[in-house]
Design a protein around this motif. Sequence first.
Motif, PDB file in Angstrom:
ATOM      1  N   PHE A  86      22.506  57.649   5.819  1.00  0.00           N
ATOM      2  CA  PHE A  86      22.136  57.714   4.398  1.00  0.00           C
ATOM      3  C   PHE A  86      23.099  58.653   3.693  1.00  0.00           C
ATOM      4  O   PHE A  86      23.681  59.561   4.298  1.00  0.00           O
ATOM      5  N   CYS A  87      23.280  58.422   2.410  1.00  0.00           N
ATOM      6  CA  CYS A  87      24.089  59.317   1.589  1.00  0.00           C
ATOM      7  C   CYS A  87      23.319  60.625   1.404  1.00  0.00           C
ATOM      8  O   CYS A  87      22.189  60.613   0.915  1.00  0.00           O
ATOM      9  N   PRO A  88      23.889  61.765   1.749  1.00  0.00           N
ATOM     10  CA  PRO A  88      23.174  63.039   1.620  1.00  0.00           C
ATOM     11  C   PRO A  88      22.745  63.346   0.192  1.00  0.00           C
ATOM     12  O   PRO A  88      21.739  64.035  -0.021  1.00  0.00           O
ATOM     13  N   LEU A  89      23.496  62.858  -0.799  1.00  0.00           N
ATOM     14  CA  LEU A  89      23.123  63.127  -2.191  1.00  0.00           C
ATOM     15  C   LEU A  89      21.790  62.470  -2.535  1.00  0.00           C
ATOM     16  O   LEU A  89      21.084  62.922  -3.451  1.00  0.00           O
ATOM     17  N   ARG A  90      21.421  61.411  -1.831  1.00  0.00           N
ATOM     18  CA  ARG A  90      20.119  60.773  -2.041  1.00  0.00           C
ATOM     19  C   ARG A  90      18.990  61.708  -1.617  1.00  0.00           C
ATOM     20  O   ARG A  90      17.901  61.710  -2.196  1.00  0.00           O
ATOM     21  N   LEU A  91      19.273  62.504  -0.589  1.00  0.00           N
ATOM     22  CA  LEU A  91      18.266  63.409  -0.039  1.00  0.00           C
ATOM     23  C   LEU A  91      17.816  64.448  -1.059  1.00  0.00           C
ATOM     24  O   LEU A  91      16.652  64.862  -1.070  1.00  0.00           O
ATOM     25  N   VAL A  92      18.732  64.876  -1.926  1.00  0.00           N
ATOM     26  CA  VAL A  92      18.413  65.915  -2.912  1.00  0.00           C
ATOM     27  C   VAL A  92      18.422  65.354  -4.328  1.00  0.00           C
ATOM     28  O   VAL A  92      18.608  66.082  -5.300  1.00  0.00           O
ATOM     29  N   SER A  93      18.214  64.040  -4.459  1.00  0.00           N
ATOM     30  CA  SER A  93      18.258  63.389  -5.777  1.00  0.00           C
ATOM     31  C   SER A  93      17.030  63.688  -6.622  1.00  0.00           C
ATOM     32  O   SER A  93      17.065  63.588  -7.848  1.00  0.00           O
ATOM     33  N   GLY A  94      15.903  64.030  -5.973  1.00  0.00           N
ATOM     34  CA  GLY A  94      14.663  64.244  -6.703  1.00  0.00           C
ATOM     35  C   GLY A  94      13.972  62.949  -7.090  1.00  0.00           C
ATOM     36  O   GLY A  94      12.889  62.971  -7.689  1.00  0.00           O
ATOM     37  N   ASP A  95      14.558  61.821  -6.739  1.00  0.00           N
ATOM     38  CA  ASP A  95      14.000  60.502  -7.045  1.00  0.00           C
ATOM     39  C   ASP A  95      13.085  60.079  -5.900  1.00  0.00           C
ATOM     40  O   ASP A  95      13.542  59.859  -4.782  1.00  0.00           O
ATOM     41  N   ARG A  96      11.797  59.961  -6.166  1.00  0.00           N
ATOM     42  CA  ARG A  96      10.822  59.679  -5.108  1.00  0.00           C
ATOM     43  C   ARG A  96      11.127  58.375  -4.374  1.00  0.00           C
ATOM     44  O   ARG A  96      11.031  58.312  -3.147  1.00  0.00           O
ATOM     45  N   VAL A  97      11.501  57.355  -5.096  1.00  0.00           N
ATOM     46  CA  VAL A  97      11.787  56.065  -4.458  1.00  0.00           C
ATOM     47  C   VAL A  97      12.986  56.183  -3.522  1.00  0.00           C
ATOM     48  O   VAL A  97      12.968  55.681  -2.399  1.00  0.00           O
ATOM     49  N   VAL A  98      14.031  56.861  -3.992  1.00  0.00           N
ATOM     50  CA  VAL A  98      15.247  57.030  -3.195  1.00  0.00           C
ATOM     51  C   VAL A  98      14.969  57.875  -1.948  1.00  0.00           C
ATOM     52  O   VAL A  98      15.368  57.526  -0.837  1.00  0.00           O
TER      53      VAL A  98
ATOM     54  N   GLU B 245       7.014  63.626   1.263  1.00  0.00           N
ATOM     55  CA  GLU B 245       6.592  64.695   0.347  1.00  0.00           C
ATOM     56  C   GLU B 245       7.328  65.990   0.662  1.00  0.00           C
ATOM     57  O   GLU B 245       7.734  66.729  -0.246  1.00  0.00           O
ATOM     58  N   TYR B 246       7.502  66.256   1.956  1.00  0.00           N
ATOM     59  CA  TYR B 246       8.224  67.472   2.340  1.00  0.00           C
ATOM     60  C   TYR B 246       9.665  67.424   1.820  1.00  0.00           C
ATOM     61  O   TYR B 246      10.162  68.400   1.240  1.00  0.00           O
ATOM     62  N   LEU B 247      10.359  66.301   2.033  1.00  0.00           N
ATOM     63  CA  LEU B 247      11.749  66.191   1.599  1.00  0.00           C
ATOM     64  C   LEU B 247      11.873  66.350   0.083  1.00  0.00           C
ATOM     65  O   LEU B 247      12.830  66.957  -0.413  1.00  0.00           O
ATOM     66  N   LEU B 248      10.918  65.814  -0.650  1.00  0.00           N
ATOM     67  CA  LEU B 248      10.962  65.899  -2.109  1.00  0.00           C
ATOM     68  C   LEU B 248      10.802  67.335  -2.614  1.00  0.00           C
ATOM     69  O   LEU B 248      11.351  67.697  -3.654  1.00  0.00           O
ATOM     70  N   ASN B 249      10.055  68.146  -1.893  1.00  0.00           N
ATOM     71  CA  ASN B 249       9.720  69.495  -2.360  1.00  0.00           C
ATOM     72  C   ASN B 249      10.244  70.592  -1.448  1.00  0.00           C
ATOM     73  O   ASN B 249       9.752  71.717  -1.471  1.00  0.00           O
ATOM     74  N   SER B 250      11.252  70.261  -0.648  1.00  0.00           N
ATOM     75  CA  SER B 250      11.732  71.196   0.367  1.00  0.00           C
ATOM     76  C   SER B 250      12.540  72.344  -0.223  1.00  0.00           C
ATOM     77  O   SER B 250      13.612  72.137  -0.807  1.00  0.00           O
ATOM     78  N   ASP B 251      12.046  73.555  -0.044  1.00  0.00           N
ATOM     79  CA  ASP B 251      12.802  74.726  -0.483  1.00  0.00           C
ATOM     80  C   ASP B 251      14.014  74.948   0.408  1.00  0.00           C
ATOM     81  O   ASP B 251      15.055  75.417  -0.052  1.00  0.00           O
ATOM     82  N   VAL B 252      13.913  74.591   1.681  1.00  0.00           N
ATOM     83  CA  VAL B 252      15.037  74.812   2.591  1.00  0.00           C
ATOM     84  C   VAL B 252      16.223  73.925   2.197  1.00  0.00           C
ATOM     85  O   VAL B 252      17.379  74.357   2.237  1.00  0.00           O
ATOM     86  N   LEU B 253      15.960  72.685   1.778  1.00  0.00           N
ATOM     87  CA  LEU B 253      17.052  71.814   1.329  1.00  0.00           C
ATOM     88  C   LEU B 253      17.647  72.315   0.014  1.00  0.00           C
ATOM     89  O   LEU B 253      18.862  72.235  -0.194  1.00  0.00           O
ATOM     90  N   SER B 254      16.803  72.841  -0.864  1.00  0.00           N
ATOM     91  CA  SER B 254      17.304  73.405  -2.124  1.00  0.00           C
ATOM     92  C   SER B 254      18.204  74.604  -1.861  1.00  0.00           C
ATOM     93  O   SER B 254      19.259  74.760  -2.476  1.00  0.00           O
ATOM     94  N   ARG B 255      17.776  75.460  -0.943  1.00  0.00           N
ATOM     95  CA  ARG B 255      18.591  76.624  -0.590  1.00  0.00           C
ATOM     96  C   ARG B 255      19.906  76.199   0.064  1.00  0.00           C
ATOM     97  O   ARG B 255      20.964  76.787  -0.189  1.00  0.00           O
ATOM     98  N   LEU B 256      19.818  75.180   0.920  1.00  0.00           N
ATOM     99  CA  LEU B 256      21.012  74.689   1.604  1.00  0.00           C
ATOM    100  C   LEU B 256      22.011  74.126   0.596  1.00  0.00           C
ATOM    101  O   LEU B 256      23.221  74.405   0.666  1.00  0.00           O
ATOM    102  N   GLU B 257      21.519  73.331  -0.343  1.00  0.00           N
ATOM    103  CA  GLU B 257      22.387  72.764  -1.381  1.00  0.00           C
ATOM    104  C   GLU B 257      23.025  73.868  -2.221  1.00  0.00           C
ATOM    105  O   GLU B 257      24.235  73.847  -2.492  1.00  0.00           O
ATOM    106  N   ARG B 258      22.235  74.844  -2.619  1.00  0.00           N
ATOM    107  CA  ARG B 258      22.740  75.933  -3.459  1.00  0.00           C
ATOM    108  C   ARG B 258      23.805  76.754  -2.722  1.00  0.00           C
ATOM    109  O   ARG B 258      24.839  77.120  -3.297  1.00  0.00           O
ATOM    110  N   ALA B 259      23.554  77.038  -1.444  1.00  0.00           N
ATOM    111  CA  ALA B 259      24.512  77.827  -0.668  1.00  0.00           C
ATOM    112  C   ALA B 259      25.834  77.075  -0.495  1.00  0.00           C
ATOM    113  O   ALA B 259      26.918  77.658  -0.624  1.00  0.00           O
TER     114      ALA B 259
END
Length: 378
Positions: free
Chosen positions: A214-226, A256-270
């Motif tokens: 999968f495209c990693p950008l889809r993981l942090v897209s915030g789009d529930r369907v994606v 639900e976890y992937l959509l609201n994951s703080d760890v993924l948000s931190r990873l993206e920001r870092a």
Amino acid sequence: MKNNKFTQILELPPDIRLQYLAEGNANIIYRILHPPSLATKCRLLRLHKAVSWISSYARLHAAYVANIQPLFTEDQLVAQELVRVPKGVFAQLNAELRLAERAARGMSSNDDGKAAPSPAVQPTSFSRPASRHSIYLDETEEYGMLITDMSASGTALESYDSPTTSTDIALEFKPKWLVQSPNAPPGSRRCRTCALHAFRLSSKPGSTGKKSYFCPLRLVSGDRVVVAKVAKSLFDDQVASQLVARKQQLLDCFTEYLLNSDVLSRLERAQRTLDQRGILGWAESSKVLSMDFLTATTLRDCTLFLRISSAGPSMPGEIIVEARLGDLDLKEPEPVKIAHWRETEQVLIDGGWYSGAAQLPDGDVVPCRLDKEHKINP
């Protein structure tokens, strides 16, 4: 087990008994069978191989504490603790690895002219992958790492100190590059991960790679369907069919976890803040790269381990998700690696793999989030 008060480093006992679990290019993972103390509860032992690109565990651990730990909360990381390994243990385990290799080749313990293993090494019950043969643990190493057991057979979720938790499934995947490469050309239609994936597929006509790609950008897209599609792809690829009765409930929880994951948000920001110039932003003659760049590079190749569990009788119907990042040994700025990173980036740019100008044979496509956005907003 005893603790040396001077160094505050745990020392494993001489009579420790270990069970081989798995191995990668640089490390081997063991389950601790004895002693069954609290010090090893929910822990596995990681030992490194005698390979040139790995620093000592003491140095790796110091780099981890200084550069990785501050970026995340304690419960977002696979815990790792430096431990002293008794003399002789590495040699004993290497004898066991050689015994497993000889068994796989149908040879007796000393048919190849090597000395028979120590009596302390019992006949092996595991099969070592042929691709891993002939590379063994580093017997000059003094330390090992106790790490969180994120397998489905782990004893209990650390976040819930309760015997009622029962792990249903374990998943793992590499989030990869959650932001575009700073060196990607403007208007790129593929992200860094998709560009490299397409380039690699180009040498294998007719292959679409892993089904769960999968495209990693889809993981942090915030789009529930994606995100739900990404979750289902990973789920279908890793979850046993026996769980089909509870599959939808667990899949919904994972989504639900992937959509609201703080760890993924931190990873993206870092990843975004630690490297804003890319490998090509460094002079070609550079032999020293910043610690921020090396940290960002490490974070682009880490693994997210998840355990999704039903809480048990005390909390009927509740699902618990534990997620931790691992594989976070800081990348070493070896000249060979630096040259490889530069060459890969240049190939992706010059070959049109970022821009989308380079197409795959046989009509294969790599569905990148950037390409979809480009089509919507040309």
